[in-house]
Design a protein around this motif. Structure first.
Motif, PDB file in Angstrom:
ATOM      1  N   GLY A  11       0.831  -1.199   0.000  1.00 20.71           N
ATOM      2  CA  GLY A  11       0.000   0.000   0.000  1.00 20.71           C
ATOM      3  C   GLY A  11       0.864   1.247   0.000  1.00 20.71           C
ATOM      4  N   ALA A  12       1.017   1.863  -1.166  1.00 24.56           N
ATOM      5  CA  ALA A  12       1.909   3.016  -1.294  1.00 24.56           C
ATOM      6  C   ALA A  12       1.123   4.318  -1.308  1.00 24.56           C
ATOM      7  CB  ALA A  12       2.753   2.888  -2.563  1.00 24.56           C
ATOM      8  N   GLY A  13       0.261   4.473  -0.300  1.00 22.89           N
ATOM      9  CA  GLY A  13      -0.454   5.722  -0.126  1.00 22.89           C
ATOM     10  C   GLY A  13       0.321   6.654   0.788  1.00 22.89           C
ATOM     11  N   ASP A  34       1.692  -2.202  -4.576  1.00 20.88           N
ATOM     12  CA  ASP A  34       0.424  -1.484  -4.609  1.00 20.88           C
ATOM     13  C   ASP A  34      -0.335  -1.884  -5.867  1.00 20.88           C
ATOM     14  OD1 ASP A  34      -0.576   1.457  -3.148  1.00 20.88           O
ATOM     15  OD2 ASP A  34      -1.571   0.793  -4.978  1.00 20.88           O
ATOM     16  N   ASN A  35      -1.653  -2.035  -5.738  1.00 19.78           N
ATOM     17  CA  ASN A  35      -2.470  -2.368  -6.905  1.00 19.78           C
ATOM     18  C   ASN A  35      -2.514  -1.235  -7.913  1.00 19.78           C
ATOM     19  OD1 ASN A  35      -3.113  -4.956  -6.050  1.00 19.78           O
ATOM     20  ND2 ASN A  35      -4.950  -4.282  -4.946  1.00 19.78           N
ATOM     21  N   SER A  36      -2.268  -0.010  -7.433  1.00 24.46           N
ATOM     22  CA  SER A  36      -2.258   1.153  -8.312  1.00 24.46           C
ATOM     23  C   SER A  36      -0.844   1.369  -8.853  1.00 24.46           C
ATOM     24  CB  SER A  36      -2.715   2.409  -7.562  1.00 24.46           C
ATOM     25  OG  SER A  36      -2.431   3.570  -8.307  1.00 24.46           O
ATOM     26  N   VAL A  62       1.260  -3.716   6.320  1.00 19.66           N
ATOM     27  CA  VAL A  62       0.083  -3.596   5.470  1.00 19.66           C
ATOM     28  C   VAL A  62      -0.542  -2.228   5.691  1.00 19.66           C
ATOM     29  CG1 VAL A  62      -2.211  -4.518   4.954  1.00 19.66           C
ATOM     30  CG2 VAL A  62      -0.314  -6.086   5.468  1.00 19.66           C
ATOM     31  N   CYS A  63      -0.579  -1.426   4.633  1.00 20.01           N
ATOM     32  CA  CYS A  63      -1.082  -0.047   4.714  1.00 20.01           C
ATOM     33  C   CYS A  63      -2.257   0.112   3.763  1.00 20.01           C
ATOM     34  CB  CYS A  63       0.023   0.942   4.366  1.00 20.01           C
ATOM     35  SG  CYS A  63       1.507   0.792   5.379  1.00 20.01           S
TER      36      CYS A  63
END
Length: 239
Positions: A11-13, A34-36, A62-63
């Protein structure tokens, strides 16, 4: 201090990228997933880590939003059988219950929640010092485990202050100090939508302070409040 030799961040937010930036300052290898593809590319370009292709981390963070966190933790525990897995979700009890229903190896799971953030989200808003001097809650069923010490080392490495609570204590405390203020801010901001502009223009710093966090991601907060409704309800009734 338990040594950390490599970290995978899912999760690269805002939070995930900020953690990556902080760890890279300490020369810790970081792999990002990241899925994005846009989020992932931005995070890598900002220097938060490299793309996780065949990484072998000893710590996985996990973010993700709360509704995706438990399933991802379970997946990472299975994918990396020697790694400690933690998360950053502001919901703790519900996630632990979901993991136990999934029959996951919770001995290597340690719940985490950094009490830091911004109204803006995404990798573009990330800051390496986002967690400096901020509380970071750690929830573990065994506070003498290697996994607990590893997560506490992570927190200190990022300049945050580790606070040890059990899962139910976390949910009660955060419902009062974080979730209730968010809910009240959003309610106040929604009341302003249909008011006369001239009335709103009379508002001062107090109104701006009280509505500032209403700009936060509404989808994320819908998930959070739905999962912490039992802890939040007594405080809402008393308002």
């Amino acid at each position: 201090m338990s040594e950390i030799t490599g970290v995978k961040i899912v999760g690269a937010g805002l939070i995930g990228t900020s953690i990556g930036l902080g760890l890279r300052r300490k020369q810790i290898p970081v792999w990002l997933e990241d899925n994005s593809s846009t989020n992932l590319r931005l995070a890598v370009e900002y220097g938060a880590g490299s793309e996780a292709i065949e990484s072998e981390p000893d710590l996985v963070i996990v973010c993700l939003p709360p509704d995706k966190t438990a399933a991802q933790i379970a997946q990472e525990l299975e994918r990396h059988p020697k790694a400690t897995v933690t998360d950053v979700a502001s919901v703790k009890g519900a996630i632990l219950e979901e993991l136990k229903k999934l029959s996951s190896d919770t001995d290597r799971y340690v719940g985490g929640h950094p009490m830091a953030g911004r109204e803006r989200g995404g990798a573009i808003a990330a800051q390496a010092d986002l967690f400096f001097s901020r509380p970071w809650i750690i929830c573990a069923e065994d506070e003498n485990s290697e996994s607990f010490y590893k997560v506490r080392s992570l927190v200190r490495m990022l300049g945050a202050t580790p606070i040890e609570l059990d899962y139910s204590e976390h949910d009660r405390a955060v419902a009062l100090t974080s979730h209730l203020p968010q809910l009240l801010s959003s309610i106040l901001a929604s009341e302003l939508l249909d008011q006369e502009q001239q009335d709103i223009e009379l508002g001062g710093q107090g109104l701006r302070d009280m509505t500032r966090i209403a700009a936060s991601n509404p989808d994320l907060w819908t998930q959070i409040i739905s999962k912490t409704s039992q802890s939040l309800a007594p405080f809402v009734r008393s308002v």
